[in-house]
Motif scaffolding. Structure first.
Motif, short mmCIF file in Angstrom:
data_model
loop_
_atom_site.label_atom_id
_atom_site.label_comp_id
_atom_site.label_asym_id
_atom_site.label_seq_id
_atom_site.Cartn_x
_atom_site.Cartn_y
_atom_site.Cartn_z
N THR A 193 -11.70 0.29 -15.08
CA THR A 193 -10.47 -0.31 -14.52
C THR A 193 -9.89 0.46 -13.33
O THR A 193 -8.80 0.15 -12.89
CB THR A 193 -9.37 -0.52 -15.58
OG1 THR A 193 -8.81 0.75 -15.96
CG2 THR A 193 -9.91 -1.23 -16.81
N GLN A 194 -10.60 1.46 -12.82
CA GLN A 194 -10.11 2.15 -11.63
C GLN A 194 -10.30 1.23 -10.42
O GLN A 194 -11.13 0.33 -10.46
CB GLN A 194 -10.81 3.50 -11.46
CG GLN A 194 -12.19 3.47 -10.83
CD GLN A 194 -12.18 3.49 -9.32
OE1 GLN A 194 -11.50 4.26 -8.69
NE2 GLN A 194 -12.95 2.59 -8.70
N PRO A 195 -9.60 1.46 -9.30
CA PRO A 195 -8.59 2.49 -9.05
C PRO A 195 -7.27 2.15 -9.72
O PRO A 195 -6.98 0.99 -10.03
CB PRO A 195 -8.47 2.50 -7.53
CG PRO A 195 -8.79 1.10 -7.12
CD PRO A 195 -9.85 0.64 -8.09
N PHE A 196 -6.45 3.19 -9.94
CA PHE A 196 -5.23 3.03 -10.72
C PHE A 196 -4.00 3.03 -9.81
O PHE A 196 -3.89 3.83 -8.88
CB PHE A 196 -5.11 4.17 -11.73
CG PHE A 196 -6.27 4.25 -12.68
CD1 PHE A 196 -6.51 3.23 -13.58
CD2 PHE A 196 -7.12 5.35 -12.68
CE1 PHE A 196 -7.58 3.30 -14.48
CE2 PHE A 196 -8.19 5.43 -13.56
CZ PHE A 196 -8.42 4.40 -14.46
N SER A 197 -3.07 2.14 -10.14
CA SER A 197 -1.79 2.12 -9.44
C SER A 197 -0.87 3.18 -10.03
O SER A 197 -0.94 3.47 -11.23
CB SER A 197 -1.13 0.75 -9.57
OG SER A 197 -1.91 -0.26 -8.97
N VAL A 198 -0.03 3.75 -9.19
CA VAL A 198 0.96 4.71 -9.64
C VAL A 198 2.22 4.50 -8.82
O VAL A 198 2.15 4.18 -7.62
CB VAL A 198 0.43 6.16 -9.50
CG1 VAL A 198 0.06 6.49 -8.08
CG2 VAL A 198 1.40 7.17 -10.08
N ALA A 199 3.37 4.61 -9.45
CA ALA A 199 4.64 4.34 -8.77
C ALA A 199 4.86 5.33 -7.63
O ALA A 199 4.76 6.55 -7.84
CB ALA A 199 5.79 4.40 -9.76
N LEU A 200 5.16 4.81 -6.43
CA LEU A 200 5.40 5.65 -5.26
C LEU A 200 6.86 5.64 -4.84
O LEU A 200 7.22 6.20 -3.81
CB LEU A 200 4.53 5.18 -4.09
CG LEU A 200 3.01 5.13 -4.35
CD1 LEU A 200 2.28 4.65 -3.10
CD2 LEU A 200 2.48 6.49 -4.79
N GLY A 201 7.71 4.99 -5.63
CA GLY A 201 9.13 4.98 -5.34
C GLY A 201 9.51 4.18 -4.11
O GLY A 201 10.55 4.44 -3.49
N GLY A 202 8.67 3.20 -3.74
CA GLY A 202 8.97 2.38 -2.58
C GLY A 202 8.78 3.07 -1.25
O GLY A 202 9.20 2.56 -0.21
N VAL A 203 8.14 4.21 -1.25
CA VAL A 203 7.95 4.99 -0.02
C VAL A 203 6.74 4.46 0.74
O VAL A 203 5.65 4.31 0.16
CB VAL A 203 7.76 6.48 -0.34
CG1 VAL A 203 7.45 7.27 0.94
CG2 VAL A 203 9.00 7.04 -1.00
N ALA A 204 6.91 4.18 2.02
CA ALA A 204 5.79 3.87 2.90
C ALA A 204 5.27 5.19 3.46
O ALA A 204 6.02 5.94 4.09
CB ALA A 204 6.22 2.94 4.02
N LEU A 205 4.01 5.50 3.21
CA LEU A 205 3.48 6.80 3.60
C LEU A 205 3.44 6.96 5.11
O LEU A 205 3.08 6.03 5.84
CB LEU A 205 2.09 7.00 3.00
CG LEU A 205 2.06 7.57 1.59
CD1 LEU A 205 2.63 6.57 0.58
CD2 LEU A 205 0.63 7.94 1.18
#
Length: 396
Positions: free
Chosen positions: A170-182
Motif C-alpha cells: 500500500t505504499q507510498p503513504f500519505s502523512v499530514a503536512l499541516g496544509g504547508v506547500a513545500l
C-alpha cells in the motif's frame, strides 16, 4: 580490517555501507548514479578505473539526492540506494551488484530498479528530491519531496521492504503536512526515526514537524504536525534512562523535544549544550544503548549524549583531521562499537572510530550494549523491593 581507516571517498560522498572487506559510497546531488568502492584493509580502490557510473540496460541514468543513504545486503552482495530515474522522473530504489568482477562496467553492476513513485512524480529541481532513508524493522523509508503540495505520489513517504526487495504493501503513504506547500529547495531536508515513528521536516511558508506511525501506516496520533522554528539535520530519538525511545528532538538551536503525541516537553538536561545545532547536510543519528551519536557538518565533529547520565559521553565531541563538512555517522555491521563517518572533502573523507573511547576501532575491549544481546525477560524484572541500600558513597 585495520583498526583505523582513513581514506578518500573518491568524490563527493555522503554515507557509507560496509561489507566484511569493502567500503562503498555513492556521490550525492549528482545527475547520475556514481558509486565508489575501497578496500577496508588499505583504502585502495576495489575496482579497475575507480568509481563506476551505474545505468540500466537502456542507458538511463539515476539521479541522487543530497542524502543518498545506503543499505548493503550481505546475503546477495547488492548495494541499494534511493534515486530518481531521470528518463521519466520516477523515484525508487536502485540496485548495484558488488559481486561483479573489478573490471565490470557500471552498466554491468546494475541489478534493477524498483519504482516507488508514480511516473513523473519525482521531478528534479536542482537535485533529486528523495530524502535520506531511515530503517524501521525491515522497512526502508524515504520522503519524496516536491515543491508545492502535489496531487499524486509527490510529498508522500516511499517504502521499500529490505527482506523481500519489493515495495511495501500500500505504499507510498500519505502523512499530514499541516496544509504547508513545500518551498523550492536546493537540497532535501533530512528525515529521522525514533522507535516505530518516522519524523519528516516540512519547510514552506511555515515550518512543521510531522510524524508517521509505521505500525498503523498513518499520521501519528496526537497533535501532529507541530509548528517548529526551523529545519536542520535529521530529527533524533529522545530516550529514557534505559534507552527506550520516548519521543524526538531536533538538532536546531535549543534542541526542542516532543513526545510521541506531539506535545512539547522539557529538553533533557545538558542536551542543548552537548548536541546543539547542526546542518541540513547532516543525516540520521546513530543510537547505541542509551547513547545517541550525531554528526555536525559545521564543526566537523561527532557529538554524543548519554540519556542514562544526562551528560555528554566521555571522550566526545570527537574531532577529525583532514576532512571538512562531516555528513553522517554509519554503523559497522562487522565490528560492533565501530562508527564510520563520511564528509564533503579532505584527504581523509572517510574515517572510523571506537564509539566508547573515540580512538581506534577494536584497540581496546569491544563494548556491546547488553540490550542488543539479551532479550528482556519479565522473569528477571523485580516486582517489588524488600530493601534498597545505598552503600557507596557514604552519606556525607
Amino acid at each position: 580490517p585495520p583498526s583505523n581507516f582513513v581514506g578518500s571517498a573518491g568524490g563527493d560522498g555522503w554515507a557509507v555501507a560496509l561489507s566484511s572487506t569493502q567500503v562503498f559510497n555513492v556521490f550525492h546531488h549528482q545527475p547520475k548514479l556514481e558509486v565508489a568502492c575501497h578496500q577496508r584493509s588499505n583504502a585502495s580502490s576495489c575496482w579497475i578505473g575507480g568509481a563506476k557510473t551505474v545505468t540500466d540496460g537502456a542507458g538511463h541514468n539515476f539521479a541522487t539526492s543530497n542524502a543518498p543513504g545506503l543499505y548493503f545486503d550481505k546475503t546477495t552482495g547488492h548495494l541499494l540506494v534511493f534515486a530518481v530515474r531521470t528518463s521519466d522522473s520516477t523515484a525508487g530504489v536502485a540496485c548495484i551488484d558488488t559481486t561483479k568482477p573489478a573490471s565490470a562496467t557500471g552498466a554491468q553492476l546494475f541489478c534493477g530498479f524498483t519504482a516507488l513513485s508514480g511516473v513523473g512524480d519525482a521531478p528534479i529541481a536542482s537535485t533529486a528530491g528523495v530524502s535520506d532513508p531511515v530503517q524501521v524493522g525491515t522497512n526502508w523509508y524515504s520522503f519524496n519531496e516536491v515543491q508545492g503540495t502535489g496531487t499524486g505520489t509527490e510529498n508522500k513517504l516511499l517504502c521499500f521492504n529490505l527482506a523481500t526487495h519489493l515495495p511495501c504493501s500500500t505504499q507510498p503513504f500519505s502523512v499530514a503536512l499541516g496544509g504547508v506547500a513545500l518551498s523550492p529547495f536546493p537540497v532535501t531536508f533530512p528525515i529521522g526515526a525514533s522507535g516505530t515513528k518516522v519524523f519528516i521536516q516540512v519547510v514552506g511558508s511555515t515550518n512543521k514537524l510531522t510524524c508517521f506511525d509505521t505500525v498503523t501506516n498513518s499520521t501519528c496520533g496526537g497533535s501532529w504536525p507541530v509548528a517548529v522554528t526551523t529545519a536542520e539535520g535529521a530529527p533524533f530519538p529522545m530516550l529514557g534512562s534505559t534507552g527506550t525511545p520516548t519521543g524526538v528532538c531536533l538538532p536546531t538551536a535549543g534542541n526542542p523535544c516532543f513526545n510521541f503525541t506531539g506535545v512539547r516537553v522539557t529538553t533533557p538536561h545538558g542536551l542543548a549544550v552537548d548536541i546543539g545545532q547542526n546542518s541540513f547536510d547532516n543525516g540520521p543519528s546513530l543510537v547505541s544503548g542509551t547513547r545517541v551519536y550525531i554528526a555536525n557538518a559545521s564543526t566537523a565533529t561527532v557529538d554524543c549524549y548519554d540519556f542514562a547520565t544526562s551528560v555528554k559521553c566521555a571522550n566526545f565531541p570527537k574531532s577529525f583531521l583532514n576532512l571538512s563538512l562531516l555528513y553522517t555517522v554509519n554503523p559497522d555491521p562487522n565490528q560492533p562499537n565501530c562508527i564510520w563517518v563520511n564528509s564533503d572533502d579532505g584527504s581523509q573523507q572517510i574515517q572510523n572510530f571506537d564509539a566508547t573511547t573515540g580512538g581506534e576501532c577494536g584497540k581496546s575491549l569491544i563494548t556491546i550494549p547488553a540490550s542488543s544481546l539479551v532479550a528482556p525477560s519479565k522473569q528477571c524484572t523485580p516486582t517489588n523491593y524488600t530493601l534498597l541500600q545505598l552503600i557507596s558513597p557514604s552519606r556525607n
